[in-house]
Design a protein around this motif. Structure first.
Motif, PDB file in Angstrom:
ATOM      1  N   MET A   1      15.222   3.224  -2.865  1.00 30.68           N
ATOM      2  CA  MET A   1      13.808   3.596  -2.845  1.00 30.68           C
ATOM      3  C   MET A   1      13.400   3.918  -1.410  1.00 30.68           C
ATOM      4  O   MET A   1      13.703   3.175  -0.481  1.00 30.68           O
ATOM      5  N   GLN A   2      12.712   5.007  -1.222  1.00 31.49           N
ATOM      6  CA  GLN A   2      12.301   5.426   0.104  1.00 31.49           C
ATOM      7  C   GLN A   2      11.137   4.593   0.609  1.00 31.49           C
ATOM      8  O   GLN A   2      10.411   3.961  -0.156  1.00 31.49           O
ATOM      9  N   SER A   3      10.956   4.637   1.939  1.00 24.12           N
ATOM     10  CA  SER A   3       9.911   3.831   2.573  1.00 24.12           C
ATOM     11  C   SER A   3       8.532   4.154   2.016  1.00 24.12           C
ATOM     12  O   SER A   3       7.710   3.262   1.805  1.00 24.12           O
ATOM     13  N   LYS A   4       8.264   5.452   1.749  1.00 23.33           N
ATOM     14  CA  LYS A   4       6.941   5.822   1.229  1.00 23.33           C
ATOM     15  C   LYS A   4       6.728   5.252  -0.170  1.00 23.33           C
ATOM     16  O   LYS A   4       5.598   4.944  -0.557  1.00 23.33           O
ATOM     17  N   ASP A   5       7.836   5.104  -0.932  1.00 24.97           N
ATOM     18  CA  ASP A   5       7.714   4.502  -2.259  1.00 24.97           C
ATOM     19  C   ASP A   5       7.405   3.007  -2.135  1.00 24.97           C
ATOM     20  O   ASP A   5       6.631   2.461  -2.906  1.00 24.97           O
ATOM     21  N   HIS A   6       8.038   2.368  -1.140  1.00 26.16           N
ATOM     22  CA  HIS A   6       7.721   0.966  -0.859  1.00 26.16           C
ATOM     23  C   HIS A   6       6.254   0.824  -0.499  1.00 26.16           C
ATOM     24  O   HIS A   6       5.565  -0.104  -0.950  1.00 26.16           O
ATOM     25  N   ASP A   7       5.772   1.720   0.336  1.00 25.86           N
ATOM     26  CA  ASP A   7       4.369   1.667   0.783  1.00 25.86           C
ATOM     27  C   ASP A   7       3.424   1.794  -0.412  1.00 25.86           C
ATOM     28  O   ASP A   7       2.405   1.091  -0.499  1.00 25.86           O
ATOM     29  N   HIS A   8       3.774   2.691  -1.339  1.00 22.45           N
ATOM     30  CA  HIS A   8       2.933   2.878  -2.522  1.00 22.45           C
ATOM     31  C   HIS A   8       2.935   1.627  -3.386  1.00 22.45           C
ATOM     32  O   HIS A   8       1.889   1.202  -3.898  1.00 22.45           O
ATOM     33  N   LEU A   9       4.099   1.008  -3.539  1.00 25.46           N
ATOM     34  CA  LEU A   9       4.208  -0.223  -4.322  1.00 25.46           C
ATOM     35  C   LEU A   9       3.366  -1.333  -3.703  1.00 25.46           C
ATOM     36  O   LEU A   9       2.609  -2.029  -4.403  1.00 25.46           O
ATOM     37  N   ILE A  10       3.468  -1.479  -2.389  1.00 24.85           N
ATOM     38  CA  ILE A  10       2.698  -2.506  -1.684  1.00 24.85           C
ATOM     39  C   ILE A  10       1.203  -2.238  -1.831  1.00 24.85           C
ATOM     40  O   ILE A  10       0.399  -3.166  -2.035  1.00 24.85           O
ATOM     41  N   GLU A  11       0.823  -0.983  -1.766  1.00 25.78           N
ATOM     42  CA  GLU A  11      -0.600  -0.620  -1.897  1.00 25.78           C
ATOM     43  C   GLU A  11      -1.141  -1.035  -3.260  1.00 25.78           C
ATOM     44  O   GLU A  11      -2.251  -1.571  -3.371  1.00 25.78           O
ATOM     45  N   GLN A  12      -0.361  -0.793  -4.311  1.00 22.21           N
ATOM     46  CA  GLN A  12      -0.802  -1.183  -5.648  1.00 22.21           C
ATOM     47  C   GLN A  12      -0.887  -2.700  -5.780  1.00 22.21           C
ATOM     48  O   GLN A  12      -1.807  -3.242  -6.411  1.00 22.21           O
ATOM     49  N   LEU A  13       0.059  -3.393  -5.160  1.00 23.39           N
ATOM     50  CA  LEU A  13       0.039  -4.857  -5.202  1.00 23.39           C
ATOM     51  C   LEU A  13      -1.185  -5.420  -4.481  1.00 23.39           C
ATOM     52  O   LEU A  13      -1.696  -6.478  -4.860  1.00 23.39           O
ATOM     53  N   GLN A  14      -1.656  -4.733  -3.467  1.00 25.57           N
ATOM     54  CA  GLN A  14      -2.865  -5.196  -2.770  1.00 25.57           C
ATOM     55  C   GLN A  14      -4.062  -5.204  -3.715  1.00 25.57           C
ATOM     56  O   GLN A  14      -4.895  -6.114  -3.674  1.00 25.57           O
ATOM     57  N   HIS A  15      -4.130  -4.202  -4.574  1.00 26.44           N
ATOM     58  CA  HIS A  15      -5.231  -4.163  -5.551  1.00 26.44           C
ATOM     59  C   HIS A  15      -5.091  -5.311  -6.556  1.00 26.44           C
ATOM     60  O   HIS A  15      -6.087  -5.935  -6.941  1.00 26.44           O
ATOM     61  N   ILE A  16      -3.862  -5.581  -6.989  1.00 26.94           N
ATOM     62  CA  ILE A  16      -3.632  -6.678  -7.931  1.00 26.94           C
ATOM     63  C   ILE A  16      -4.011  -8.004  -7.299  1.00 26.94           C
ATOM     64  O   ILE A  16      -4.679  -8.840  -7.913  1.00 26.94           O
ATOM     65  N   ALA A  17      -3.598  -8.210  -6.048  1.00 30.67           N
ATOM     66  CA  ALA A  17      -3.915  -9.454  -5.345  1.00 30.67           C
ATOM     67  C   ALA A  17      -5.418  -9.622  -5.194  1.00 30.67           C
ATOM     68  O   ALA A  17      -5.961 -10.723  -5.382  1.00 30.67           O
ATOM     69  N   ALA A  18      -6.116  -8.545  -4.864  1.00 29.98           N
ATOM     70  CA  ALA A  18      -7.568  -8.619  -4.700  1.00 29.98           C
ATOM     71  C   ALA A  18      -8.248  -8.969  -6.021  1.00 29.98           C
ATOM     72  O   ALA A  18      -9.175  -9.793  -6.062  1.00 29.98           O
ATOM     73  N   GLY A  19      -7.784  -8.362  -7.113  1.00 30.21           N
ATOM     74  CA  GLY A  19      -8.371  -8.657  -8.417  1.00 30.21           C
ATOM     75  C   GLY A  19      -8.126 -10.084  -8.845  1.00 30.21           C
ATOM     76  O   GLY A  19      -9.038 -10.756  -9.354  1.00 30.21           O
TER      77      GLY A  19
END
Length: 207
Positions: A1-19
């Motif tokens: 998985m490329q770094s930008k894909d990791h970044d996208h995954l982390i970004e989505q997890l931030q929304h989950i954590a906030a919720g």
């Protein structure tokens, strides 16, 4: 998985954590770890109960996941404690990329101190002296007999007391009256409560 894909995954997890943080506030700390850098894994922390800050390093569990992709992905309800000694219940969920390597972890830490205090308080409030000489019931005499007769009547019809139809309720009241149960104190009120109808309705059926 490329770094930008990791970044996208982390970004989505931030929304989950906030919720999760908003839903479980204020008793549950929600922490998102970015495991790509063990020296600075804490990416976001909601309902901060541990005193940690974004940029703090990985915990032992985080280091274990970084070192071993085979480390369990979900660890649920394990005992933990906060730096000040408060007991906690924790759940940690490791997030892998499509190559099977850990890139993040979502952790939840519940502060048990308040719940245990409430449990102790409720236990004390609900305790009774089983050896007390006085035995009293606030239920009117014969109330159990009325309820039991109603339950038996409904069971014969393969239904429940509250599901009885109007004509069935009338037959029930005739049966209760024939058995002398309507002569008991507060019989109409007890019957109405058990049937889930008003007392006026019961009086009408009893006519």
């Amino acid at each position: 998985m490329q770094s930008k894909d990791h970044d996208h995954l982390i970004e989505q997890l931030q929304h989950i954590a906030a919720g999760l943080g908003q839903t479980l506030a204020p008793f549950c700390e929600v922490v998102l770890h970015d495991l790509r850098d063990p020296h600075s894994t804490v990416l976001a922390i909601h309902n901060n109960l541990s005193g940690r800050q974004p940029g703090d390093p990985a915990t032992e569990l985080g280091l274990a996941r970084i070192a071993d992709p085979a480390y369990p992905q979900v660890l649920a309800n394990y005992p933990n404690h906060f730096p000040d000694g408060r007991q906690a219940k924790s759940t940690s969920i490791g997030i892998k990329d499509d190559e099977g390597n850990y890139v993040a972890a979502l952790c939840m830490n519940v502060d048990l101190s308040l719940f245990r205090s409430l449990h102790s308080l409720l236990g004390q409030f609900g305790s009774v002296d089983a050896n007390a000489a006085i035995q009293e019931s606030l239920d009117p005499a014969g109330a159990d007999a009325i309820r039991a007769r109603i339950d038996q009547f409904a069971a014969r019809l393969a239904t429940t007391p509250r599901a009885l139809k109007a004509d069935e309720r009338r037959n029930l009241l005739r049966e209760l009256k024939s058995a002398g149960l309507l002569d008991l104190r507060r019989a109409m009120e007890i019957t109405a409560q058990h049937l889930g109808v008003s007392r006026a309705t019961v009086y009408n059926y009893a006519k």
